[in-house]
Scaffold this motif. Structure first.
Motif, short mmCIF file in Angstrom:
data_model
loop_
_atom_site.label_atom_id
_atom_site.label_comp_id
_atom_site.label_asym_id
_atom_site.label_seq_id
_atom_site.Cartn_x
_atom_site.Cartn_y
_atom_site.Cartn_z
N GLU A 140 -5.02 6.47 -0.20
CA GLU A 140 -4.18 5.31 -0.04
C GLU A 140 -4.64 4.21 -0.98
O GLU A 140 -5.83 3.93 -1.10
CB GLU A 140 -4.22 4.79 1.40
CG GLU A 140 -3.24 3.65 1.66
CD GLU A 140 -3.21 3.23 3.10
OE1 GLU A 140 -2.10 3.00 3.61
OE2 GLU A 140 -4.29 3.12 3.71
N GLN B 44 0.85 -1.19 0.00
CA GLN B 44 0.00 0.00 0.00
C GLN B 44 0.88 1.24 0.00
O GLN B 44 2.00 1.22 0.54
CB GLN B 44 -0.94 0.01 1.22
CG GLN B 44 -1.98 -1.12 1.17
CD GLN B 44 -2.89 -1.15 2.37
OE1 GLN B 44 -2.96 -2.15 3.06
NE2 GLN B 44 -3.61 -0.06 2.62
N LEU C 50 -4.14 0.15 -2.59
CA LEU C 50 -3.62 -1.20 -2.58
C LEU C 50 -2.96 -1.42 -3.94
O LEU C 50 -3.53 -1.05 -4.97
CB LEU C 50 -4.75 -2.21 -2.39
CG LEU C 50 -4.39 -3.70 -2.45
CD1 LEU C 50 -3.49 -4.08 -1.28
CD2 LEU C 50 -5.66 -4.55 -2.47
#
Length: 264
Positions: free
Chosen positions: A151, A144, A153
């Motif tokens: 944010e 991440q 993944l």
């Protein structure tokens, strides 16, 4: 050729290892873009915000953020919204290395390239080592990182001599299939499965990305050029959806015979 400007610079971090990298978008916009034009004056239009209660334009400085709870709006200031933003860091924090084949492609969102950053041979050597290890083992690094105010993944994998980063959807962003209206699964007869498998095998080939062209873009360019030359453009007839074949086995066999005939 001008160098692509970096969108983000930091390090891939796992264990005690840090590999300095810069993030560059892996896509380019090749679409044809149109402006919204007043049909009467041929001048461009501007967008303004209007209060639905007062029916008056609202200045940008007066625009607030409200979350609809169903019972009314919860108003949040810019500072309050900023409190929810993740801490900005300069690392892509890797938590796992997984088999690339384990990742469902439906999870992939937007692709980027990671290029070596930093001075000296050390950072470049670390970059090459990570790329080689991922390529040799068909692995992807899952982690991440924060880009701008969100944010993400991400999956980092090897692409030739480069490292590629792809943002991924979180689990809650993928629609479950349980709520889809799907027919009950019933195994088709073996003869039909074998015939379909034979057709798939006859059409099998190595993937050639360059063989596929954006037909809409090409046709749109052609229409713009024709309209510029004063030609009249006729709208095509609406296509009809094909009907399901009455005899699936017969259609499969005919399709297979056609493919075989075309390959001779």
């Amino acid at each position: 050729m001008a160098r692509q400007r970096s969108m983000w610079t930091g390090s891939i971090s796992f264990g005690l290892v840090n590999v300095p990298v810069s993030l560059i978008t892996a896509t380019r916009d090749k679409g044809l873009h149109f402006h919204q034009i007043h049909d009467k004056t041929h001048e461009r239009l501007s967008v303004s915000y209007v209060c639905t209660k007062e029916d008056t334009p609202v200045d940008y400085s007066e625009i607030a953020h409200g979350f609809d709870t169903g019972k009314g709006y919860v108003m949040l200031t810019d500072d309050e919204l900023a409190a929810a933003q993740p801490e900005k860091t300069r690392t892509i924090d890797i938590s796992r290395f997984v088999d690339l084949a384990e990742i469902d492609p439906i999870l992939f969102d937007h692709p980027y390239y990671l290029v070596p950053a930093g001075e000296g041979e050390g950072p470049r050597r670390a970059y090459r080592l990570l790329a080689d290890v991922l390529a040799d083992n068909d692995k992807a690094a899952i982690g991440q990182f924060v880009l701008r105010t969100k944010e993400y993944l991400v999956a980092v994998r090897a692409k030739g001599r480069l490292l590629a980063l792809t943002t991924m959807l979180f689990q809650q962003e993928v629609r479950p299939t349980d709520d889809l209206d799907l027919p009950k699964r019933k195994r088709p007869a073996k003869a039909k499965v074998d015939q379909a498998a034979a057709l798939v095998e006859a059409l099998a080939a190595d993937f050639d990305h360059g063989a596929y062209k954006d037909r809409y873009r090409a046709q749109l360019r052609k229409i713009v050029k024709a309209k510029e030359a004063g030609e009249t453009i006729k709208a095509p007839r609406a296509a009809k959806a094909p009907e399901a074949p009455p005899d699936l086995m017969e259609i499969l066999k005919a399709s297979l015979d056609e493919v075989k005939a075309g390959s001779r």
